[in-house]
Design a protein around this motif. Structure first.
Motif, PDB file in Angstrom:
ATOM      1  N   THR A 122       0.839  -1.201   0.000  1.00 45.12           N
ATOM      2  CA  THR A 122       0.000   0.000   0.000  1.00 45.12           C
ATOM      3  C   THR A 122       0.871   1.246   0.000  1.00 45.12           C
ATOM      4  OG1 THR A 122      -1.607  -1.215   1.332  1.00 45.12           O
ATOM      5  CG2 THR A 122      -1.924   1.158   1.117  1.00 45.12           C
ATOM      6  N   PRO A 123       0.921   2.003  -1.075  1.00 46.74           N
ATOM      7  CA  PRO A 123       1.637   3.280  -1.051  1.00 46.74           C
ATOM      8  C   PRO A 123       0.995   4.243  -0.054  1.00 46.74           C
ATOM      9  CG  PRO A 123       1.177   2.584  -3.303  1.00 46.74           C
ATOM     10  CD  PRO A 123       0.392   1.680  -2.409  1.00 46.74           C
ATOM     11  N   LEU A 124       1.824   5.031   0.580  1.00 45.88           N
ATOM     12  CA  LEU A 124       1.309   5.982   1.565  1.00 45.88           C
ATOM     13  C   LEU A 124       0.372   6.989   0.919  1.00 45.88           C
ATOM     14  CD1 LEU A 124       1.619   6.546   4.598  1.00 45.88           C
ATOM     15  CD2 LEU A 124       3.369   8.227   4.019  1.00 45.88           C
ATOM     16  N   ALA A 125       0.597   7.303  -0.340  1.00 39.28           N
ATOM     17  CA  ALA A 125      -0.268   8.253  -1.042  1.00 39.28           C
ATOM     18  C   ALA A 125      -1.683   7.719  -1.202  1.00 39.28           C
ATOM     19  CB  ALA A 125       0.324   8.586  -2.404  1.00 39.28           C
ATOM     20  N   ASP A 126      -1.861   6.404  -1.160  1.00 34.90           N
ATOM     21  CA  ASP A 126      -3.195   5.823  -1.236  1.00 34.90           C
ATOM     22  C   ASP A 126      -3.891   5.804   0.121  1.00 34.90           C
ATOM     23  OD1 ASP A 126      -2.795   5.428  -3.895  1.00 34.90           O
ATOM     24  OD2 ASP A 126      -2.487   3.267  -3.767  1.00 34.90           O
ATOM     25  N   ALA A 127      -3.116   5.644   1.174  1.00 34.12           N
ATOM     26  CA  ALA A 127      -3.707   5.482   2.502  1.00 34.12           C
ATOM     27  C   ALA A 127      -4.025   6.818   3.179  1.00 34.12           C
ATOM     28  CB  ALA A 127      -2.769   4.666   3.390  1.00 34.12           C
ATOM     29  N   PRO A 129      -4.989   9.993   2.146  1.00 30.92           N
ATOM     30  CA  PRO A 129      -6.232  10.724   1.858  1.00 30.92           C
ATOM     31  C   PRO A 129      -7.478  10.042   2.411  1.00 30.92           C
ATOM     32  CG  PRO A 129      -4.855  10.586  -0.102  1.00 30.92           C
ATOM     33  CD  PRO A 129      -4.281   9.653   0.905  1.00 30.92           C
ATOM     34  N   ARG A 130      -7.447   8.729   2.538  1.00 30.16           N
ATOM     35  CA  ARG A 130      -8.627   8.008   3.017  1.00 30.16           C
ATOM     36  C   ARG A 130      -8.753   8.044   4.532  1.00 30.16           C
ATOM     37  NH1 ARG A 130      -7.027   5.521  -1.696  1.00 30.16           N
ATOM     38  NH2 ARG A 130      -8.734   4.984  -3.128  1.00 30.16           N
ATOM     39  N   LEU A 131      -7.682   8.456   5.217  1.00 29.15           N
ATOM     40  CA  LEU A 131      -7.767   8.555   6.666  1.00 29.15           C
ATOM     41  C   LEU A 131      -8.719   9.663   7.107  1.00 29.15           C
ATOM     42  CD1 LEU A 131      -4.048   8.016   7.742  1.00 29.15           C
ATOM     43  CD2 LEU A 131      -5.931   6.394   7.854  1.00 29.15           C
ATOM     44  N   GLU A 132      -8.873  10.692   6.285  1.00 27.91           N
ATOM     45  CA  GLU A 132      -9.794  11.778   6.638  1.00 27.91           C
ATOM     46  C   GLU A 132     -11.223  11.275   6.726  1.00 27.91           C
ATOM     47  OE1 GLU A 132      -9.349  15.205   4.219  1.00 27.91           O
ATOM     48  OE2 GLU A 132      -7.147  15.154   4.240  1.00 27.91           O
ATOM     49  N   ARG A 133     -11.572  10.275   5.923  1.00 26.62           N
ATOM     50  CA  ARG A 133     -12.917   9.723   5.977  1.00 26.62           C
ATOM     51  C   ARG A 133     -13.163   8.959   7.270  1.00 26.62           C
ATOM     52  NH1 ARG A 133     -13.331   7.251  -0.218  1.00 26.62           N
ATOM     53  NH2 ARG A 133     -12.832   9.204  -1.312  1.00 26.62           N
ATOM     54  N   LEU A 134     -12.090   8.573   7.951  1.00 29.49           N
ATOM     55  CA  LEU A 134     -12.209   7.868   9.230  1.00 29.49           C
ATOM     56  C   LEU A 134     -12.176   8.814  10.411  1.00 29.49           C
ATOM     57  CD1 LEU A 134      -9.854   4.820   8.504  1.00 29.49           C
ATOM     58  CD2 LEU A 134     -12.339   4.949   8.258  1.00 29.49           C
ATOM     59  N   GLY A 135     -12.133  10.107  10.147  1.00 29.86           N
ATOM     60  CA  GLY A 135     -12.152  11.090  11.221  1.00 29.86           C
ATOM     61  C   GLY A 135     -10.813  11.670  11.601  1.00 29.86           C
ATOM     62  N   VAL A 136      -9.741  11.315  10.899  1.00 34.69           N
ATOM     63  CA  VAL A 136      -8.432  11.884  11.197  1.00 34.69           C
ATOM     64  C   VAL A 136      -8.403  13.332  10.718  1.00 34.69           C
ATOM     65  CG1 VAL A 136      -5.950  11.687  10.780  1.00 34.69           C
ATOM     66  CG2 VAL A 136      -7.353   9.625  10.992  1.00 34.69           C
ATOM     67  N   VAL A 140      -3.333  16.594  10.220  1.00 32.82           N
ATOM     68  CA  VAL A 140      -2.439  15.476  10.527  1.00 32.82           C
ATOM     69  C   VAL A 140      -2.007  14.768   9.244  1.00 32.82           C
ATOM     70  CG1 VAL A 140      -2.252  13.274  11.727  1.00 32.82           C
ATOM     71  CG2 VAL A 140      -3.448  15.173  12.807  1.00 32.82           C
ATOM     72  N   THR A 141      -2.964  14.488   8.379  1.00 35.58           N
ATOM     73  CA  THR A 141      -2.632  13.780   7.136  1.00 35.58           C
ATOM     74  C   THR A 141      -1.778  14.644   6.222  1.00 35.58           C
ATOM     75  OG1 THR A 141      -4.705  14.507   6.121  1.00 35.58           O
ATOM     76  CG2 THR A 141      -4.731  12.423   7.299  1.00 35.58           C
ATOM     77  N   GLU A 142      -2.036  15.951   6.205  1.00 38.01           N
ATOM     78  CA  GLU A 142      -1.254  16.821   5.329  1.00 38.01           C
ATOM     79  C   GLU A 142       0.184  16.957   5.815  1.00 38.01           C
ATOM     80  OE1 GLU A 142      -3.465  20.398   5.152  1.00 38.01           O
ATOM     81  OE2 GLU A 142      -5.145  19.510   4.075  1.00 38.01           O
ATOM     82  N   VAL A 143       0.372  17.065   7.114  1.00 40.70           N
ATOM     83  CA  VAL A 143       1.735  17.125   7.650  1.00 40.70           C
ATOM     84  C   VAL A 143       2.463  15.817   7.358  1.00 40.70           C
ATOM     85  CG1 VAL A 143       3.087  17.242   9.774  1.00 40.70           C
ATOM     86  CG2 VAL A 143       1.221  18.849   9.410  1.00 40.70           C
ATOM     87  N   ALA A 144       1.773  14.692   7.532  1.00 40.66           N
ATOM     88  CA  ALA A 144       2.395  13.406   7.237  1.00 40.66           C
ATOM     89  C   ALA A 144       2.774  13.304   5.763  1.00 40.66           C
ATOM     90  CB  ALA A 144       1.449  12.270   7.621  1.00 40.66           C
ATOM     91  N   ALA A 145       1.904  13.781   4.877  1.00 43.45           N
ATOM     92  CA  ALA A 145       2.204  13.734   3.447  1.00 43.45           C
ATOM     93  C   ALA A 145       3.393  14.627   3.096  1.00 43.45           C
ATOM     94  CB  ALA A 145       0.975  14.146   2.649  1.00 43.45           C
ATOM     95  N   GLY A 210      -5.738  25.920   4.589  1.00 48.92           N
ATOM     96  CA  GLY A 210      -5.699  24.914   5.646  1.00 48.92           C
ATOM     97  C   GLY A 210      -6.025  23.516   5.181  1.00 48.92           C
ATOM     98  N   SER A 211      -6.240  23.334   3.893  1.00 47.91           N
ATOM     99  CA  SER A 211      -6.572  22.017   3.379  1.00 47.91           C
ATOM    100  C   SER A 211      -6.004  21.861   1.980  1.00 47.91           C
ATOM    101  CB  SER A 211      -8.090  21.812   3.354  1.00 47.91           C
ATOM    102  OG  SER A 211      -8.419  20.552   2.810  1.00 47.91           O
TER     103      SER A 211
END
Length: 244
Positions: A122-127, A129-136, A140-145, A210-211
């Motif tokens: 699983t590439p990180l680029a795939d995982a 963006p989908r974390l936001e749908r889980l409430g993250v 957090v996801t943007e800093v990680a990216a 911010g997004s």
């Protein structure tokens, strides 16, 4: 690109939904943590290794390269359990800690193989963006990216600086090697700050609010894959409880 990222972008499961692979990998991780070290950790490790070498088509050498660095932390964390401090002598061998050290090493190795299973498929680029749908939170996801992206740039910069130093015979002796390593660290440190400043300015000039919106491919979940993953985890748990 590091080897693990190359595998994640070229493996046969590349187009599968990340949730499918997360269910399989995290299910096995939970089994490795919850089941008794023997035979739970062994069965989980064998299952993860079979998937890595089978459906994912990794070679044993690639698996070893992926786990050898984290395994150093497993060894470092297990060795202190073999030593007792206090008394006479102050530091002595503790035979009673051998079981705990083996249990810790077994659980950690099995969980590591499961995480490599997810990371190598699983590439990180795939995982991310989908974390936001889980409430993250998006921050957090943007800093990680951004950190993930900057790591590649820092590695490329470090390689360029090292090649330049080697071309100037900077690694002839221990003294010149220490000097080159210090210069390399300073150059990377200053370059990373400058790159981060320019990145911030570029985002501000483009109206960053911010997004960071990215396009996410819609991939349907495969029910047969989910059922097979749940069946595999259940089989591992059942076998471990029977053999325990």
């Amino acid at each position: 690109m590091p080897g693990l990222d190359t595998l994640a972008h070229t493996n046969p499961w590349r187009r599968r939904h990340p949730g499918e692979k997360a269910l399989l990998a995290l299910g096995l991780v939970g089994a490795a943590v919850a089941l008794p070290p023997w035979p739970g950790a062994l069965l989980v490790g064998l299952a993860a290794s079979a998937i890595l070498l089978g459906p994912l088509r990794l070679r044993p050498r690639q698996v070893v390269r992926a786990v050898r660095a984290p395994m150093a932390f497993v060894v470092v964390g297990s060795v202190p359990l073999l030593v007792a401090v206090g008394g006479d002598p102050l530091v002595r061998w503790a035979p009673e800690g051998l079981g705990a050290a083996l249990a810790l090493a077994g659980r950690a190795t099995a969980a590591l193989l499961c995480l490599v299973l997810f990371a190598a498929s699983t590439p990180l680029a795939d995982a991310l963006p989908r974390l936001e749908r889980l409430g993250v939170p998006p921050a957090v996801t943007e800093v990680a990216a951004l950190v993930y992206r900057l790591l590649f740039l820092l590695l490329a910069t470090a390689g360029t600086v090292r090649e330049a130093q080697a071309g100037r015979l900077g690694f002839r002796t221990w003294r010149t090697t220490y000097r080159c390593v210090a210069g390399q660290a300073a150059a990377i440190f200053l370059g990373s700050f400058d790159r981060a400043r320019r990145l911030e300015q570029g985002l501000a000039l483009r109206g960053y609010t911010g997004s960071l919106r990215v396009q996410v491919d819609d991939r349907p979940l495969s029910v047969p894959f989910l059922v097979a993953s749940a069946a595999l985890v259940t089989a591992v748990v059942a076998a471990a409880l029977v053999l325990a």
